[in-house]
Design a protein around this motif. Structure first.
Motif, mmCIF file in Angstrom:
data_model
loop_
_atom_site.group_PDB
_atom_site.id
_atom_site.type_symbol
_atom_site.label_atom_id
_atom_site.label_comp_id
_atom_site.label_asym_id
_atom_site.label_seq_id
_atom_site.Cartn_x
_atom_site.Cartn_y
_atom_site.Cartn_z
ATOM 1 N N SER A 55 -25.441 15.078 2.543
ATOM 2 C CA SER A 55 -26.208 15.143 1.298
ATOM 3 C C SER A 55 -26.868 16.512 1.206
ATOM 4 O O SER A 55 -27.514 16.962 2.160
ATOM 5 C CB SER A 55 -27.271 14.038 1.283
ATOM 6 O OG SER A 55 -28.139 14.190 0.169
ATOM 7 N N SER A 70 -29.544 18.755 -0.976
ATOM 8 C CA SER A 70 -30.621 18.649 -1.964
ATOM 9 C C SER A 70 -31.455 19.927 -1.970
ATOM 10 O O SER A 70 -31.520 20.655 -0.978
ATOM 11 C CB SER A 70 -31.508 17.437 -1.669
ATOM 12 O OG SER A 70 -32.058 17.525 -0.371
ATOM 13 N N SER A 93 -35.348 21.463 -3.369
ATOM 14 C CA SER A 93 -36.685 21.178 -3.884
ATOM 15 C C SER A 93 -37.389 22.498 -4.187
ATOM 16 O O SER A 93 -36.947 23.572 -3.780
ATOM 17 C CB SER A 93 -37.492 20.358 -2.871
ATOM 18 O OG SER A 93 -37.607 21.065 -1.635
ATOM 19 N N GLU A 117 -36.504 19.075 -8.622
ATOM 20 C CA GLU A 117 -35.660 18.651 -7.524
ATOM 21 C C GLU A 117 -34.199 18.592 -7.974
ATOM 22 O O GLU A 117 -33.889 18.505 -9.171
ATOM 23 C CB GLU A 117 -36.100 17.277 -7.006
ATOM 24 C CG GLU A 117 -35.621 16.080 -7.821
ATOM 25 C CD GLU A 117 -36.274 15.942 -9.197
ATOM 26 O OE1 GLU A 117 -35.746 15.161 -10.014
ATOM 27 O OE2 GLU A 117 -37.298 16.611 -9.445
ATOM 28 N N GLU A 163 -30.368 16.936 -6.365
ATOM 29 C CA GLU A 163 -29.523 16.342 -5.332
ATOM 30 C C GLU A 163 -28.091 16.350 -5.842
ATOM 31 O O GLU A 163 -27.786 15.755 -6.879
ATOM 32 C CB GLU A 163 -29.961 14.921 -4.999
ATOM 33 C CG GLU A 163 -29.187 14.335 -3.832
ATOM 34 C CD GLU A 163 -29.682 12.964 -3.415
ATOM 35 O OE1 GLU A 163 -28.872 12.204 -2.836
ATOM 36 O OE2 GLU A 163 -30.867 12.655 -3.660
#
Length: 429
Positions: free
Chosen positions: A29, A31, A33, A68, A70
């Motif tokens: 995964s 991601s 931020s 954010e 993802e």
């Protein structure tokens, strides 16, 4: 009462989970931020192969209200692929424009690829990245041992999982490109199989085009596997791609003790070189090289129409009589195979197995090409065939081929687990 002003974004940070070393067939995964709310950012993935050639992919996204992002949830709005694809940046990796037919392959399985992820402001990966992270992707689980094998005629590499076992044994065969290919074998061994990657063409003292291929050579490899202390000798399987798939079928048919066989983009007939099985020699299936086509910029060779129709009774002496085998079979092929019509040929072999009441599974994937590899290795539609000395067309469409590889790999693992690991063996991975 008015809403309080949004907090300013902090420093952008990129996270790959799980962190640290992952196997090449494992999903991660990615991601980000600390972005400005609803900002547009580009994310680039890159890795250098063992020859120093840079493979890259990129996509641009819109961050969420909290800054954010993802990659598995946010759709790519442009770049190397489109839509929600958690692993899209990996399977969409492409070589540089000056080497468009460079195939990403792994020769030293003991050293992982280092995949760099970088985030840029805007819709293209330009300028200084806001943040970056490195994700090592390997081919050997911790504790896995790699042992070169030069015993008698055998030219191979043995992979031993950690722990006493006993483990099922697998023989891994690649195609007519020759050499000793280890990366699929090391991944299979990482799942709890003693796996022998076997060379049989164009490696060390092995010729590129022998007058005949002797099945006894592969039988010797099976017997070598059975003798290993960590191997459960009654649970032996074989897996092959392309020409290697046909040899895998022949082994399961003629050599005792093969419980499960996987054919990837095979043909179910003996192709191109006579196959000697004890006192029997199976002739090569008829082909006509004049039916090959040169495509694209006059460098790519399409061999997909050179083989005669497998339904023609005149070719039946070239069949591998899989219906005589007691093994379990899994056939995998792609509808966009441009090397040979594996779908049509596999259906004939599957039909014979079904009519004989044998266990057989068959999956044919729309949009998939010839080179069905472990998942997340990028599509290679054409590459240089060092034995043929030409660029060979393999076929495949980007997203469809990637999805096929993911599904096929899970089916391979499930198939071997069902037929070789029931009950499950002890594995200290």
């Amino acid at each position: 009462m008015p809403s309080p002003p949004a907090s300013p974004p902090g420093p952008a940070a990129l996270r790959v989970s799980p962190g640290g070393l992952c196997l090449m067939d494992e999903a991660v995964s990615v991601s980000v931020s600390g972005l400005a709310p609803f900002s547009e950012v580009a994310v680039r993935a890159s890795l250098e192969d063992e020859g120093g050639v840079l493979f890259q992919s990129w996509a641009w996204f819109r961050a969420g209200a909290r800054g954010e992002l993802e990659l598995g949830r946010a759709p790519s709005l442009g770049g190397s692929y489109l839509g929600r694809e958690a692993m899209g940046l990996l399977w969409a990796l492409r070589p540089p424009p000056e080497q468009p037919r460079r195939r990403l392959a792994k020769r030293d399985v003991g050293r992982p690829f280092g995949v760099a992820f970088e985030v840029f402001q805007g819709r293209e990966p330009r300028g200084t990245p806001l943040c970056r992270a490195l994700s090592p992707r390997g081919f050997m689980a911790p504790g896995l041992r790699r042992l070169p094998v030069r015993e008698g005629r055998l030219r191979a590499t043995l992979f031993l999982p950690p722990g006493p076992g006993p483990f099922p044994g697998l023989l891994d065969l690649y195609g007519s490109g020759g050499g000793l290919v280890e990366y699929r074998a090391s991944l299979l061994a990482s799942r709890g199989y003693v796996t022998l990657a076997l060379a049989y063409l164009a490696f060390e003292d092995l010729p590129s085009f022998p007058d005949v291929i002797e099945l006894d050579y592969f039988g010797e490899a099976v017997e070598f596997l059975k003798k290993q202390e960590q191997v459960q000798s009654t649970r032996i399987g074989v897996i092959g791609l392309s020409k290697g798939a046909d040899i895998a079928l022949a082994l399961a048919t003629f050599w005792p003790g093969i419980q499960a066989a996987v054919s990837i983009s095979g043909s179910g007939v003996n192709s191109f070189i006579p196959l000697k099985v004890k006192d029997l020699t199976i002739p090569p299936h008829p082909f006509d090289l004049s039916k090959s086509k040169v495509t694209g910029d006059s460098e790519l060779v399409d061999y997909s129409e050179i083989l005669d129709d497998p339904r023609d009774p005149a070719t039946w002496q070239c069949r591998i009589p899989v219906e005589k085998s007691l093994s379990k079979f899994l056939f995998l092929s792609g509808e966009d195979d441009r090397n040979w019509p594996s779908q049509q040929f596999c259906r004939e072999a599957v039909r014979r197995l079904q009519e004989s009441g044998r266990h057989v599974e068959f999956y044919c994937y729309p949009g998939a090409g010839h080179l069905l590899e472990p998942p997340y290795l990028p599509l290679c539609t054409a590459s240089f065939h060092k034995i043929f000395g030409v660029f060979v067309l393999w076929g495949g469409k980007l997203k469809e081929h990637a999805k096929a590889q993911e599904d096929a790999w899970q089916r391979i693992l499930a198939f071997f687990k069902q037929h070789l690991q029931d009950p499950p063996v002890k594995c200290n991975l």
